[in-house]
Design a protein around this motif. Structure first.
Motif, mmCIF file in Angstrom:
data_model
loop_
_atom_site.group_PDB
_atom_site.id
_atom_site.type_symbol
_atom_site.label_atom_id
_atom_site.label_comp_id
_atom_site.label_asym_id
_atom_site.label_seq_id
_atom_site.Cartn_x
_atom_site.Cartn_y
_atom_site.Cartn_z
ATOM 1 N N MET A 90 -24.062 46.660 24.572
ATOM 2 C CA MET A 90 -24.836 47.718 23.915
ATOM 3 C C MET A 90 -24.095 48.246 22.689
ATOM 4 S SD MET A 90 -26.345 49.929 27.123
ATOM 5 C CE MET A 90 -26.843 51.256 26.048
ATOM 6 N N ASN A 91 -22.796 48.459 22.850
ATOM 7 C CA ASN A 91 -21.992 48.976 21.735
ATOM 8 C C ASN A 91 -21.985 48.000 20.564
ATOM 9 O OD1 ASN A 91 -21.352 51.315 23.123
ATOM 10 N ND2 ASN A 91 -19.430 50.520 23.935
ATOM 11 N N ILE A 92 -21.874 46.718 20.861
ATOM 12 C CA ILE A 92 -21.893 45.699 19.807
ATOM 13 C C ILE A 92 -23.257 45.693 19.113
ATOM 14 C CG2 ILE A 92 -21.849 43.201 19.363
ATOM 15 C CD1 ILE A 92 -19.748 42.986 21.598
ATOM 16 N N TYR A 93 -24.316 45.799 19.917
ATOM 17 C CA TYR A 93 -25.674 45.819 19.366
ATOM 18 C C TYR A 93 -25.840 46.980 18.385
ATOM 19 C CZ TYR A 93 -30.782 46.170 19.203
ATOM 20 O OH TYR A 93 -32.087 46.252 18.776
ATOM 21 N N TYR A 94 -25.439 48.184 18.800
ATOM 22 C CA TYR A 94 -25.609 49.365 17.949
ATOM 23 C C TYR A 94 -24.693 49.324 16.726
ATOM 24 C CZ TYR A 94 -28.607 51.686 21.374
ATOM 25 O OH TYR A 94 -29.649 52.011 22.213
ATOM 26 N N SER A 95 -23.525 48.700 16.881
ATOM 27 C CA SER A 95 -22.604 48.599 15.743
ATOM 28 C C SER A 95 -23.123 47.633 14.682
ATOM 29 C CB SER A 95 -21.213 48.152 16.215
ATOM 30 O OG SER A 95 -21.221 46.800 16.652
ATOM 31 N N LYS A 96 -23.873 46.626 15.121
ATOM 32 C CA LYS A 96 -24.433 45.644 14.187
ATOM 33 C C LYS A 96 -25.718 46.151 13.535
ATOM 34 C CE LYS A 96 -21.465 42.246 15.001
ATOM 35 N NZ LYS A 96 -20.582 41.708 13.940
ATOM 36 N N ILE A 97 -26.612 46.671 14.361
ATOM 37 C CA ILE A 97 -27.919 47.113 13.857
ATOM 38 C C ILE A 97 -27.823 48.578 13.449
ATOM 39 C CG2 ILE A 97 -30.402 47.145 14.305
ATOM 40 C CD1 ILE A 97 -29.040 44.366 14.471
ATOM 41 N N GLU A 98 -27.347 48.800 12.242
ATOM 42 C CA GLU A 98 -27.120 50.161 11.745
ATOM 43 C C GLU A 98 -28.445 50.829 11.344
ATOM 44 O OE1 GLU A 98 -24.570 49.471 8.454
ATOM 45 O OE2 GLU A 98 -22.820 48.949 9.678
ATOM 46 N N ASP A 99 -28.402 52.160 11.285
ATOM 47 C CA ASP A 99 -29.591 52.922 10.891
ATOM 48 C C ASP A 99 -30.059 52.546 9.489
ATOM 49 O OD1 ASP A 99 -29.666 54.231 13.283
ATOM 50 O OD2 ASP A 99 -28.597 56.011 12.588
ATOM 51 N N ARG A 100 -29.107 52.237 8.603
ATOM 52 C CA ARG A 100 -29.458 51.869 7.229
ATOM 53 C C ARG A 100 -30.393 50.661 7.204
ATOM 54 N NH1 ARG A 100 -27.733 47.828 4.414
ATOM 55 N NH2 ARG A 100 -26.006 47.441 5.861
ATOM 56 N N ILE A 101 -30.069 49.648 8.017
ATOM 57 C CA ILE A 101 -30.894 48.434 8.083
ATOM 58 C C ILE A 101 -32.274 48.753 8.634
ATOM 59 C CG2 ILE A 101 -31.108 46.149 9.152
ATOM 60 C CD1 ILE A 101 -28.037 46.053 9.199
ATOM 61 N N LEU A 102 -32.307 49.550 9.703
ATOM 62 C CA LEU A 102 -33.579 49.913 10.321
ATOM 63 C C LEU A 102 -34.452 50.721 9.372
ATOM 64 C CD1 LEU A 102 -32.342 50.906 13.912
ATOM 65 C CD2 LEU A 102 -33.374 48.754 13.181
ATOM 66 N N ASN A 103 -33.831 51.625 8.614
ATOM 67 C CA ASN A 103 -34.590 52.453 7.667
ATOM 68 C C ASN A 103 -35.199 51.608 6.553
ATOM 69 O OD1 ASN A 103 -34.026 54.816 9.070
ATOM 70 N ND2 ASN A 103 -32.194 55.279 7.875
ATOM 71 N N GLU A 104 -34.426 50.626 6.072
ATOM 72 C CA GLU A 104 -34.932 49.750 5.016
ATOM 73 C C GLU A 104 -36.127 48.939 5.513
ATOM 74 O OE1 GLU A 104 -31.037 48.798 2.221
ATOM 75 O OE2 GLU A 104 -31.329 47.631 4.049
ATOM 76 N N ILE A 105 -36.018 48.425 6.730
ATOM 77 C CA ILE A 105 -37.122 47.648 7.307
ATOM 78 C C ILE A 105 -38.335 48.535 7.538
ATOM 79 C CG2 ILE A 105 -37.871 46.400 9.385
ATOM 80 C CD1 ILE A 105 -34.972 45.305 9.549
#
Length: 304
Positions: free
Chosen positions: A219-234
Protein backbone atom coordinates in the motif's frame (compact mmCIF):
# COMPACT_ATOMS: atom_id res chain seq x y z
CA UNK A 1 7.17 -53.78 18.33
CA UNK A 2 7.32 -54.90 14.72
CA UNK A 3 3.64 -54.07 14.37
CA UNK A 4 4.22 -50.54 15.71
CA UNK A 5 7.20 -50.20 13.39
CA UNK A 6 5.01 -51.13 10.42
CA UNK A 7 2.37 -48.60 11.44
CA UNK A 8 5.01 -45.87 11.80
CA UNK A 9 6.48 -46.69 8.42
CA UNK A 10 3.04 -46.54 6.79
CA UNK A 11 2.38 -43.21 8.47
CA UNK A 12 5.63 -41.69 7.24
CA UNK A 13 5.09 -43.11 3.74
CA UNK A 14 1.74 -41.34 3.58
CA UNK A 15 3.39 -38.20 4.90
CA UNK A 16 6.16 -38.48 2.30
CA UNK A 17 3.60 -38.85 -0.48
CA UNK A 18 1.84 -35.70 0.73
CA UNK A 19 5.16 -33.84 0.91
CA UNK A 20 6.09 -34.88 -2.64
CA UNK A 21 2.69 -33.78 -3.93
CA UNK A 22 3.26 -30.40 -2.28
CA UNK A 23 6.72 -30.12 -3.85
CA UNK A 24 5.24 -30.91 -7.28
CA UNK A 25 2.46 -28.37 -6.76
CA UNK A 26 4.99 -25.68 -5.94
CA UNK A 27 7.08 -26.67 -8.95
CA UNK A 28 4.06 -26.24 -11.26
CA UNK A 29 3.20 -22.91 -9.62
CA UNK A 30 6.75 -21.68 -10.20
CA UNK A 31 6.49 -22.66 -13.87
CA UNK A 32 3.16 -20.91 -14.31
CA UNK A 33 4.48 -17.87 -12.43
CA UNK A 34 7.32 -17.60 -14.91
CA UNK A 35 4.79 -17.70 -17.76
CA UNK A 36 2.73 -15.04 -15.95
CA UNK A 37 5.78 -12.76 -15.75
CA UNK A 38 6.40 -13.11 -19.49
CA UNK A 39 2.69 -12.45 -20.08
CA UNK A 40 2.76 -9.29 -17.98
CA UNK A 41 5.77 -7.90 -19.84
CA UNK A 42 4.14 -8.62 -23.21
CA UNK A 43 0.81 -7.16 -22.13
CA UNK A 44 2.46 -3.92 -21.07
CA UNK A 45 3.66 -3.48 -24.66
CA UNK A 46 0.32 -4.56 -26.16
CA UNK A 47 -1.43 -1.99 -23.98
CA UNK A 48 0.92 0.66 -25.32
CA UNK A 49 0.32 -0.50 -28.88
CA UNK A 50 -3.43 -0.23 -28.32
CA UNK A 51 -3.05 3.44 -27.36
CA UNK A 52 -0.80 4.28 -30.32
CA UNK A 53 -3.10 2.40 -32.69
CA UNK A 54 -6.06 4.44 -31.51
CA UNK A 55 -4.08 7.67 -31.84
CA UNK A 56 -3.18 6.70 -35.41
CA UNK A 57 -6.82 5.93 -36.26
CA UNK A 58 -8.10 9.09 -34.60
CA UNK A 59 -5.73 11.30 -36.59
CA UNK A 60 -6.53 9.44 -39.84
CA UNK A 61 -3.02 8.16 -40.41
CA UNK A 62 -0.72 10.51 -38.51
CA UNK A 63 1.92 9.39 -35.97
CA UNK A 64 2.68 6.15 -37.82
CA UNK A 65 6.38 6.34 -36.89
CA UNK A 66 5.54 6.10 -33.19
CA UNK A 67 3.04 3.31 -33.81
CA UNK A 68 5.53 1.33 -35.87
CA UNK A 69 8.21 1.79 -33.20
CA UNK A 70 5.82 0.44 -30.55
CA UNK A 71 4.88 -2.51 -32.73
CA UNK A 72 8.53 -3.52 -32.88
CA UNK A 73 8.66 -3.51 -29.07
CA UNK A 74 5.51 -5.62 -28.94
CA UNK A 75 6.92 -8.06 -31.49
CA UNK A 76 10.11 -8.46 -29.46
CA UNK A 77 8.22 -9.34 -26.27
CA UNK A 78 5.80 -11.53 -28.21
CA UNK A 79 8.73 -13.50 -29.64
CA UNK A 80 10.22 -13.86 -26.15
CA UNK A 81 6.88 -15.11 -24.81
CA UNK A 82 6.37 -17.65 -27.58
CA UNK A 83 9.97 -18.88 -27.39
CA UNK A 84 9.69 -19.29 -23.63
CA UNK A 85 6.56 -21.40 -24.03
CA UNK A 86 8.45 -23.64 -26.44
CA UNK A 87 11.12 -24.22 -23.79
CA UNK A 88 8.59 -25.29 -21.15
CA UNK A 89 6.97 -28.72 -20.84
CA UNK A 90 3.33 -27.68 -20.85
CA UNK A 91 2.10 -31.28 -20.53
CA UNK A 92 2.68 -31.13 -16.77
CA UNK A 93 -0.19 -28.63 -16.45
CA UNK A 94 -3.82 -29.66 -16.29
CA UNK A 95 -6.16 -29.23 -19.26
CA UNK A 96 -7.63 -25.94 -18.10
CA UNK A 97 -4.24 -24.24 -17.81
CA UNK A 98 -2.99 -25.67 -21.11
CA UNK A 99 -6.17 -24.43 -22.78
CA UNK A 100 -5.66 -20.93 -21.34
CA UNK A 101 -2.08 -20.86 -22.67
CA UNK A 102 -3.18 -22.13 -26.07
CA UNK A 103 -5.82 -19.40 -26.36
CA UNK A 104 -3.21 -16.66 -25.87
CA UNK A 105 -1.17 -18.04 -28.78
CA UNK A 106 -4.24 -18.29 -31.01
CA UNK A 107 -5.25 -14.72 -30.21
CA UNK A 108 -1.75 -13.39 -30.86
CA UNK A 109 -1.94 -14.88 -34.35
CA UNK A 110 -4.82 -12.49 -35.12
CA UNK A 111 -2.75 -9.39 -34.35
CA UNK A 112 -1.28 -9.23 -37.87
CA UNK A 113 -4.74 -8.90 -39.42
CA UNK A 114 -5.73 -6.15 -36.94
CA UNK A 115 -2.59 -4.22 -37.78
CA UNK A 116 -3.32 -4.45 -41.49
CA UNK A 117 -6.81 -3.04 -40.94
CA UNK A 118 -5.36 -0.22 -38.84
CA UNK A 119 -2.72 0.57 -41.49
CA UNK A 120 -5.37 0.87 -44.19
CA UNK A 121 -7.67 2.85 -41.88
CA UNK A 122 -10.46 0.32 -42.50
CA UNK A 123 -10.66 -0.36 -38.75
CA UNK A 124 -12.56 2.05 -36.50
CA UNK A 125 -11.56 3.26 -33.07
CA UNK A 126 -14.18 1.46 -30.98
CA UNK A 127 -13.69 -1.87 -32.75
CA UNK A 128 -9.93 -1.63 -32.32
CA UNK A 129 -10.24 -0.87 -28.62
CA UNK A 130 -12.53 -3.89 -28.29
CA UNK A 131 -10.08 -6.08 -30.23
CA UNK A 132 -7.06 -5.21 -28.09
CA UNK A 133 -9.06 -5.43 -24.85
CA UNK A 134 -10.29 -8.91 -25.81
CA UNK A 135 -6.74 -9.99 -26.63
CA UNK A 136 -5.51 -8.71 -23.28
CA UNK A 137 -8.46 -10.43 -21.57
CA UNK A 138 -7.19 -13.85 -22.70
CA UNK A 139 -3.86 -13.17 -21.01
CA UNK A 140 -5.58 -12.01 -17.83
CA UNK A 141 -7.54 -15.28 -17.83
CA UNK A 142 -4.22 -17.13 -18.08
CA UNK A 143 -2.72 -15.16 -15.19
CA UNK A 144 -5.84 -15.92 -13.13
CA UNK A 145 -4.89 -19.60 -13.39
CA UNK A 146 -2.40 -18.86 -10.60
CA UNK A 147 -5.42 -18.94 -8.27
CA UNK A 148 -5.86 -22.66 -9.03
CA UNK A 149 -2.92 -23.38 -6.70
CA UNK A 150 -4.53 -23.02 -3.28
CA UNK A 151 -1.42 -23.88 -1.22
CA UNK A 152 -1.83 -21.56 1.76
CA UNK A 153 -3.85 -18.47 2.67
CA UNK A 154 -0.94 -15.99 2.56
CA UNK A 155 0.12 -17.04 -0.93
CA UNK A 156 -3.48 -17.08 -2.18
CA UNK A 157 -3.99 -13.56 -0.83
CA UNK A 158 -0.80 -12.40 -2.53
CA UNK A 159 -1.85 -13.87 -5.88
CA UNK A 160 -5.31 -12.31 -5.62
CA UNK A 161 -3.70 -8.95 -4.81
CA UNK A 162 -1.54 -9.21 -7.91
CA UNK A 163 -4.49 -10.08 -10.16
CA UNK A 164 -6.59 -7.18 -8.80
CA UNK A 165 -3.74 -4.76 -9.49
CA UNK A 166 -3.31 -6.22 -12.96
CA UNK A 167 -7.02 -5.70 -13.68
CA UNK A 168 -6.85 -2.14 -12.33
CA UNK A 169 -3.91 -1.39 -14.62
CA UNK A 170 -5.82 -2.79 -17.60
CA UNK A 171 -8.87 -0.60 -16.84
CA UNK A 172 -6.57 2.44 -16.77
CA UNK A 173 -5.16 1.22 -20.08
CA UNK A 174 -8.69 1.09 -21.48
CA UNK A 175 -9.28 4.63 -20.25
CA UNK A 176 -6.06 5.70 -21.98
CA UNK A 177 -7.27 4.20 -25.26
CA UNK A 178 -10.82 5.55 -24.94
CA UNK A 179 -9.84 9.17 -24.32
CA UNK A 180 -6.99 8.95 -26.84
CA UNK A 181 -9.62 8.09 -29.44
CA UNK A 182 -11.94 10.82 -28.23
CA UNK A 183 -9.35 13.60 -28.11
CA UNK A 184 -7.63 12.68 -31.39
CA UNK A 185 -10.91 12.21 -33.26
CA UNK A 186 -12.57 15.08 -31.38
CA UNK A 187 -15.68 12.96 -30.97
CA UNK A 188 -17.35 11.17 -28.05
CA UNK A 189 -20.11 8.86 -29.32
CA UNK A 190 -22.84 7.42 -27.10
CA UNK A 191 -21.36 3.93 -26.83
CA UNK A 192 -17.94 5.28 -25.98
CA UNK A 193 -19.38 7.54 -23.27
CA UNK A 194 -21.13 4.58 -21.64
CA UNK A 195 -17.95 2.50 -21.88
CA UNK A 196 -15.86 5.33 -20.41
CA UNK A 197 -18.11 5.77 -17.38
CA UNK A 198 -18.16 2.01 -16.79
CA UNK A 199 -14.35 1.89 -16.98
CA UNK A 200 -14.10 4.62 -14.32
CA UNK A 201 -16.45 2.70 -12.01
CA UNK A 202 -14.48 -0.51 -12.51
CA UNK A 203 -11.23 1.29 -11.76
CA UNK A 204 -12.60 2.48 -8.46
CA UNK A 205 -13.82 -1.02 -7.61
CA UNK A 206 -10.51 -2.73 -8.44
CA UNK A 207 -8.50 -0.11 -6.58
CA UNK A 208 -10.58 -0.60 -3.41
CA UNK A 209 -10.26 -4.37 -3.65
CA UNK A 210 -6.53 -4.17 -4.29
CA UNK A 211 -5.88 -1.89 -1.32
CA UNK A 212 -8.03 -4.16 0.87
CA UNK A 213 -5.88 -7.19 -0.05
CA UNK A 214 -2.47 -5.49 -0.21
CA UNK A 215 0.10 -5.65 2.57
CA UNK A 216 0.98 -2.42 4.37
CA UNK A 217 4.28 -2.26 2.46
CA UNK A 218 2.51 -2.73 -0.88
CA UNK A 219 0.00 0.00 0.00
CA UNK A 220 2.80 2.40 0.91
CA UNK A 221 4.57 1.74 -2.39
CA UNK A 222 1.30 2.25 -4.27
CA UNK A 223 0.63 5.63 -2.62
CA UNK A 224 4.25 6.73 -3.04
CA UNK A 225 4.08 6.04 -6.78
CA UNK A 226 0.59 7.34 -7.54
CA UNK A 227 0.96 10.90 -6.29
CA UNK A 228 -1.89 13.40 -6.01
CA UNK A 229 -0.28 15.50 -8.75
CA UNK A 230 -0.69 12.66 -11.27
CA UNK A 231 -4.27 11.99 -10.20
CA UNK A 232 -5.18 15.68 -10.43
CA UNK A 233 -3.77 15.95 -13.95
CA UNK A 234 -5.74 12.90 -15.08
CA UNK A 235 -8.90 14.22 -13.42
CA UNK A 236 -8.51 17.49 -15.34
CA UNK A 237 -8.63 15.57 -18.63
CA UNK A 238 -11.60 13.52 -17.41
CA UNK A 239 -13.51 16.69 -16.52
CA UNK A 240 -12.83 18.16 -19.96
CA UNK A 241 -14.05 14.96 -21.61
CA UNK A 242 -17.28 14.82 -19.58
CA UNK A 243 -17.98 18.56 -19.78
CA UNK A 244 -17.70 18.62 -23.58
CA UNK A 245 -19.17 15.23 -24.45
CA UNK A 246 -22.18 16.85 -26.12
CA UNK A 247 -20.41 19.60 -28.04
CA UNK A 248 -17.34 17.47 -28.95
CA UNK A 249 -15.05 20.50 -28.56
CA UNK A 250 -12.31 19.23 -26.27
CA UNK A 251 -9.38 21.41 -27.30
CA UNK A 252 -6.71 19.34 -25.56
CA UNK A 253 -3.44 17.79 -26.69
CA UNK A 254 -3.71 14.05 -27.21
CA UNK A 255 0.06 13.87 -26.85
CA UNK A 256 -0.14 15.46 -23.38
CA UNK A 257 -2.94 13.09 -22.37
CA UNK A 258 -0.93 10.07 -23.49
CA UNK A 259 2.16 11.29 -21.64
CA UNK A 260 0.35 11.80 -18.34
CA UNK A 261 -1.78 8.62 -18.34
CA UNK A 262 1.13 6.49 -19.60
CA UNK A 263 3.26 7.79 -16.73
CA UNK A 264 0.63 6.54 -14.29
CA UNK A 265 0.44 3.13 -15.98
CA UNK A 266 4.24 2.79 -15.99
CA UNK A 267 4.32 3.58 -12.27
CA UNK A 268 1.62 0.97 -11.68
CA UNK A 269 3.81 -1.52 -13.55
CA UNK A 270 6.50 -0.87 -10.94
CA UNK A 271 4.01 -1.62 -8.16
CA UNK A 272 2.88 -4.72 -10.07
CA UNK A 273 6.50 -5.93 -10.26
CA UNK A 274 6.93 -5.41 -6.51
CA UNK A 275 3.76 -7.38 -5.70
CA UNK A 276 4.86 -10.21 -7.97
CA UNK A 277 8.31 -10.20 -6.36
CA UNK A 278 6.60 -10.77 -2.99
CA UNK A 279 4.71 -13.72 -4.47
CA UNK A 280 7.90 -15.19 -5.92
CA UNK A 281 9.64 -14.94 -2.54
CA UNK A 282 6.71 -16.65 -0.80
CA UNK A 283 6.71 -19.45 -3.37
CA UNK A 284 10.44 -20.02 -2.91
CA UNK A 285 10.07 -20.16 0.88
CA UNK A 286 7.31 -22.76 0.52
CA UNK A 287 9.38 -24.76 -1.95
CA UNK A 288 12.25 -24.97 0.52
CA UNK A 289 9.89 -25.84 3.38
CA UNK A 290 8.10 -28.65 1.51
CA UNK A 291 11.40 -29.97 0.17
CA UNK A 292 12.81 -30.16 3.71
CA UNK A 293 9.63 -31.84 4.95
CA UNK A 294 9.99 -34.49 2.26
CA UNK A 295 13.65 -35.08 3.21
CA UNK A 296 12.70 -35.48 6.88
CA UNK A 297 9.96 -37.98 6.03
CA UNK A 298 12.39 -39.96 3.87
CA UNK A 299 14.97 -39.92 6.68
CA UNK A 300 12.43 -41.20 9.21
CA UNK A 301 11.36 -44.03 6.90
CA UNK A 302 14.98 -45.04 6.36
CA UNK A 303 15.59 -45.18 10.10
CA UNK A 304 12.58 -47.25 11.14
Amino acid sequence: MLKNSGISKSFFLIQLQTNLEQVNEIFLLQKLSAIAVKSGILLHEIQRERAHSIWYLGTKGENFTKLNSQRKKTDLKMSEYENYLKSVNLESFNGEIKDAISKTIIQLSTLKREREMINSLTENIDSSIAYFSTLIGFFISLIEMLCKFNINSKLTRGINTYILLFKLKEKIGQERATLTGTFSENKFNINRIASFLEILNEQELYEKKFLNKATKEQMNIYYSKIEDRILNEINDFRKIAIKNLITNTFGVSTKDWLRIITNKIDLLKEVEDKVFCDITNDIEKLRKYFHNQAKQSLFKIANI
